[in-house]
Design a protein around this motif. Structure first.
Motif, PDB file in Angstrom:
ATOM      1  N   ARG A 158       5.532  -2.310  -7.237  1.00  0.00           N
ATOM      2  CA  ARG A 158       4.874  -1.051  -6.844  1.00  0.00           C
ATOM      3  C   ARG A 158       4.842  -0.869  -5.332  1.00  0.00           C
ATOM      4  O   ARG A 158       4.991   0.240  -4.818  1.00  0.00           O
ATOM      5  CB  ARG A 158       3.444  -1.021  -7.401  1.00  0.00           C
ATOM      6  CG  ARG A 158       2.656   0.251  -7.056  1.00  0.00           C
ATOM      7  CD  ARG A 158       3.304   1.453  -7.707  1.00  0.00           C
ATOM      8  NE  ARG A 158       2.619   2.697  -7.341  1.00  0.00           N
ATOM      9  CZ  ARG A 158       2.810   3.375  -6.217  1.00  0.00           C
ATOM     10  NH1 ARG A 158       3.686   2.907  -5.316  1.00  0.00           N
ATOM     11  NH2 ARG A 158       2.168   4.486  -5.973  1.00  0.00           N
ATOM     12  N   PHE A 159       4.636  -1.954  -4.587  1.00  0.00           N
ATOM     13  CA  PHE A 159       4.565  -1.894  -3.129  1.00  0.00           C
ATOM     14  C   PHE A 159       5.470  -2.973  -2.542  1.00  0.00           C
ATOM     15  O   PHE A 159       5.780  -3.966  -3.197  1.00  0.00           O
ATOM     16  CB  PHE A 159       3.126  -2.087  -2.645  1.00  0.00           C
ATOM     17  CG  PHE A 159       2.163  -1.047  -3.138  1.00  0.00           C
ATOM     18  CD1 PHE A 159       2.102   0.195  -2.535  1.00  0.00           C
ATOM     19  CD2 PHE A 159       1.321  -1.302  -4.212  1.00  0.00           C
ATOM     20  CE1 PHE A 159       1.214   1.170  -2.989  1.00  0.00           C
ATOM     21  CE2 PHE A 159       0.435  -0.351  -4.671  1.00  0.00           C
ATOM     22  CZ  PHE A 159       0.376   0.890  -4.066  1.00  0.00           C
ATOM     23  N   ALA A 160       5.864  -2.772  -1.270  1.00  0.00           N
ATOM     24  CA  ALA A 160       6.786  -3.702  -0.619  1.00  0.00           C
ATOM     25  C   ALA A 160       6.341  -3.966   0.810  1.00  0.00           C
ATOM     26  O   ALA A 160       5.600  -3.180   1.417  1.00  0.00           O
ATOM     27  CB  ALA A 160       8.207  -3.144  -0.633  1.00  0.00           C
ATOM     28  N   ASP A 161       6.809  -5.076   1.350  1.00  0.00           N
ATOM     29  CA  ASP A 161       6.525  -5.438   2.735  1.00  0.00           C
ATOM     30  C   ASP A 161       7.020  -4.345   3.679  1.00  0.00           C
ATOM     31  O   ASP A 161       8.133  -3.836   3.542  1.00  0.00           O
ATOM     32  CB  ASP A 161       7.218  -6.767   3.064  1.00  0.00           C
ATOM     33  CG  ASP A 161       6.892  -7.250   4.464  1.00  0.00           C
ATOM     34  OD1 ASP A 161       5.702  -7.430   4.763  1.00  0.00           O
ATOM     35  OD2 ASP A 161       7.841  -7.448   5.252  1.00  0.00           O
ATOM     36  N   GLY A 162       6.189  -3.956   4.637  1.00  0.00           N
ATOM     37  CA  GLY A 162       6.562  -2.931   5.591  1.00  0.00           C
ATOM     38  C   GLY A 162       6.308  -1.507   5.141  1.00  0.00           C
ATOM     39  O   GLY A 162       6.455  -0.564   5.928  1.00  0.00           O
ATOM     40  N   GLU A 163       5.905  -1.333   3.887  1.00  0.00           N
ATOM     41  CA  GLU A 163       5.634   0.017   3.371  1.00  0.00           C
ATOM     42  C   GLU A 163       4.310   0.536   3.935  1.00  0.00           C
ATOM     43  O   GLU A 163       3.364  -0.218   4.137  1.00  0.00           O
ATOM     44  CB  GLU A 163       5.574  -0.029   1.840  1.00  0.00           C
ATOM     45  CG  GLU A 163       5.332   1.315   1.180  1.00  0.00           C
ATOM     46  CD  GLU A 163       5.358   1.232  -0.345  1.00  0.00           C
ATOM     47  OE1 GLU A 163       4.910   2.203  -0.988  1.00  0.00           O
ATOM     48  OE2 GLU A 163       5.809   0.192  -0.871  1.00  0.00           O
ATOM     49  N   ARG A 164       4.253   1.831   4.171  1.00  0.00           N
ATOM     50  CA  ARG A 164       3.031   2.454   4.670  1.00  0.00           C
ATOM     51  C   ARG A 164       2.205   2.989   3.505  1.00  0.00           C
ATOM     52  O   ARG A 164       2.743   3.631   2.600  1.00  0.00           O
ATOM     53  CB  ARG A 164       3.353   3.597   5.641  1.00  0.00           C
ATOM     54  CG  ARG A 164       3.985   3.113   6.945  1.00  0.00           C
ATOM     55  CD  ARG A 164       4.257   4.269   7.890  1.00  0.00           C
ATOM     56  NE  ARG A 164       4.816   3.793   9.145  1.00  0.00           N
ATOM     57  CZ  ARG A 164       4.108   3.383  10.180  1.00  0.00           C
ATOM     58  NH1 ARG A 164       2.768   3.410  10.109  1.00  0.00           N
ATOM     59  NH2 ARG A 164       4.694   2.948  11.278  1.00  0.00           N
ATOM     60  N   ALA A 197     -12.392  10.197   5.487  1.00  0.00           N
ATOM     61  CA  ALA A 197     -11.459   9.693   6.493  1.00  0.00           C
ATOM     62  C   ALA A 197     -10.293   9.004   5.797  1.00  0.00           C
ATOM     63  O   ALA A 197     -10.399   8.583   4.642  1.00  0.00           O
ATOM     64  CB  ALA A 197     -12.158   8.722   7.445  1.00  0.00           C
ATOM     65  N   THR A 198      -9.172   8.909   6.499  1.00  0.00           N
ATOM     66  CA  THR A 198      -8.015   8.180   5.988  1.00  0.00           C
ATOM     67  C   THR A 198      -7.507   7.231   7.069  1.00  0.00           C
ATOM     68  O   THR A 198      -7.615   7.516   8.267  1.00  0.00           O
ATOM     69  CB  THR A 198      -6.870   9.133   5.582  1.00  0.00           C
ATOM     70  OG1 THR A 198      -6.470   9.909   6.717  1.00  0.00           O
ATOM     71  CG2 THR A 198      -7.301  10.060   4.460  1.00  0.00           C
ATOM     72  N   VAL A 199      -6.977   6.105   6.621  1.00  0.00           N
ATOM     73  CA  VAL A 199      -6.407   5.115   7.540  1.00  0.00           C
ATOM     74  C   VAL A 199      -5.034   4.725   7.012  1.00  0.00           C
ATOM     75  O   VAL A 199      -4.916   4.268   5.867  1.00  0.00           O
ATOM     76  CB  VAL A 199      -7.301   3.863   7.650  1.00  0.00           C
ATOM     77  CG1 VAL A 199      -6.710   2.886   8.666  1.00  0.00           C
ATOM     78  CG2 VAL A 199      -8.729   4.239   8.022  1.00  0.00           C
ATOM     79  N   GLU A 200      -4.004   4.911   7.828  1.00  0.00           N
ATOM     80  CA  GLU A 200      -2.654   4.517   7.422  1.00  0.00           C
ATOM     81  C   GLU A 200      -2.386   3.083   7.861  1.00  0.00           C
ATOM     82  O   GLU A 200      -2.608   2.727   9.016  1.00  0.00           O
ATOM     83  CB  GLU A 200      -1.609   5.456   8.016  1.00  0.00           C
ATOM     84  CG  GLU A 200      -0.204   5.225   7.469  1.00  0.00           C
ATOM     85  CD  GLU A 200       0.788   6.263   7.934  1.00  0.00           C
ATOM     86  OE1 GLU A 200       1.468   6.005   8.944  1.00  0.00           O
ATOM     87  OE2 GLU A 200       0.865   7.346   7.308  1.00  0.00           O
ATOM     88  N   LEU A 201      -1.915   2.267   6.914  1.00  0.00           N
ATOM     89  CA  LEU A 201      -1.656   0.851   7.176  1.00  0.00           C
ATOM     90  C   LEU A 201      -0.228   0.502   6.780  1.00  0.00           C
ATOM     91  O   LEU A 201       0.361   1.140   5.903  1.00  0.00           O
ATOM     92  CB  LEU A 201      -2.617  -0.025   6.375  1.00  0.00           C
ATOM     93  CG  LEU A 201      -4.122   0.162   6.614  1.00  0.00           C
ATOM     94  CD1 LEU A 201      -4.912  -0.688   5.618  1.00  0.00           C
ATOM     95  CD2 LEU A 201      -4.500  -0.192   8.032  1.00  0.00           C
ATOM     96  N   VAL A 202       0.315  -0.516   7.415  1.00  0.00           N
ATOM     97  CA  VAL A 202       1.620  -1.067   7.048  1.00  0.00           C
ATOM     98  C   VAL A 202       1.375  -2.369   6.292  1.00  0.00           C
ATOM     99  O   VAL A 202       0.678  -3.269   6.775  1.00  0.00           O
ATOM    100  CB  VAL A 202       2.493  -1.334   8.286  1.00  0.00           C
ATOM    101  CG1 VAL A 202       3.823  -1.964   7.876  1.00  0.00           C
ATOM    102  CG2 VAL A 202       2.739  -0.041   9.052  1.00  0.00           C
TER     103      VAL A 202
END
Length: 236
Positions: free
Chosen positions: A168-174, A203-208
Motif C-alpha cells: 500500500r505504501f513505499a519508501d519515499g512516498e508522500r 490542519a494537514t502535515v505532509e510527510l515522506v
C-alpha cells in the motif's frame, strides 16, 4: 542452551523499537522557516499589507510544526514503515506491514484523556490515504506503553500505528496526516458528563515515508539454536 522463543520475540520487538527511535533522532528543521514566514505575514498584516483572508479549510503545516487546539497540542514529526511492531500493540496479518506516525501530543484539557479511545488521539489524527480507518494502536515512544492515558499539561511522544497491505505504501512516498479539532460536549437530560467528539479537519502535515526495515540486517536471535554437537566448524 539457546534463548526461549519468548525471549527471542521480546528481543526482536525491542530491537525494532530501537530502529524506530534511531531513525527518528533527526529533528526536522525546515519548520523554523515556516514559523519565520508566518511571523512576517502577521506583522505585515498588522500594518495593512498583504491582508488577504485565508481560504477556509485545514491549515497546511510542515513536519515538526505544532498545531495548538482546544484539546491537544500536536506536533507531527515523521512517518515510518516497518515489517511489524507488536511491541506497540499492533498485530499484522500475512501480507501486511505497519505504517507508523511519530508525533508529540500534549493534553490541553483539565482531565486525563485515553489516547486510543474515541474522542481521544485516535480520532484526532488520521491518514488522508486511509479514510475512515482509525489507528490499530497507539504507544508511548519512550517505553512502548500501549494505549496510554495522556495527563493534562504533560507532553508525550507517541507512535500512532496502522496495519496496512504490504504494497500500500513505499519508501519515499508522500502522505498527508490530518489533524482534527474535536468539540467538548456536556451531557444533559438523558446523558451526563463531558466528552470530546465531532472531529473536524483543522490542519494537514505532509510527510515522506521512511522504510525503517528496508535493508535491515536479519535478527541474529531469530534463527534456530545451533546444534551443540555440530562442532566449531558448523556454519562456516
Amino acid at each position: 542452551m539457546g534463548d526461549s522463543p519468548e525471549r527471542r520475540a521480546t528481543t526482536g520487538t525491542g530491537r525494532r523499537f530501537r530502529w524506530l527511535r534511531a531513525a527518528g533522532d533527526r529533528v526536522p528543521t525546515k519548520w523554523f522557516a515556516s514559523i519565520g514566514a508566518g511571523a512576517f505575514l502577521v506583522a505585515t498584516a498588522a500594518f495593512g499589507g498583504m491582508a488577504t483572508a485565508r481560504e477556509p479549510g485545514p491549515v497546511p503545516l510542515a513536519a515538526g510544526e505544532p498545531y495548538r487546539g482546544a484539546q491537544f497540542e500536536l506536533t507531527v514529526e515523521r512517518a515510518v514503515l516497518l515489517d511489524e511492531l507488536s511491541a506497540a500493540g499492533v498485530i499484522v496479518e500475512p501480507g501486511q506491514r505497519v505504517l507508523g506516525i511519530v508525533l508529540e501530543a500534549e493534553n490541553r484539557w483539565t482531565e486525563p484523556i485515553a489516547s486510543a479511545a474515541t474522542g481521544g488521539l485516535a480520532t484526532a489524527v488520521s491518514i488522508e490515504a486511509l479514510p475512515g480507518e482509525p489507528p490499530a494502536s497507539i504507544a508511548r515512544y519512550d517505553d512502548a506503553t500501549v494505549r496510554p492515558w495522556l495527563q493534562p499539561g504533560v507532553p508525550a511522544r507517541l507512535a500512532v500505528v496502522w496495519a496496512v497491505d504490504a504494497d500500500r505504501f513505499a519508501d519515499g512516498e508522500r502522505i498527508r496526516v490530518v489533524v482534527h479539532e474535536q468539540t467538548l460536549t456536556t451531557g444533559s437530560f438523558v446523558t451526563s458528563g463531558t466528552s470530546w467528539g465531532d472531529p473536524v479537519a483543522a490542519a494537514t502535515v505532509e510527510l515522506v515515508i521512511d522504510d525503517v526495515d528496508a535493508g535491515a540486517e536479519p535478527d541474529p536471535d531469530a534463527g534456530a539454536d545451533p546444534d551443540p554437537d555440530a562442532g566449531p566448524e558448523a556454519g562456516r
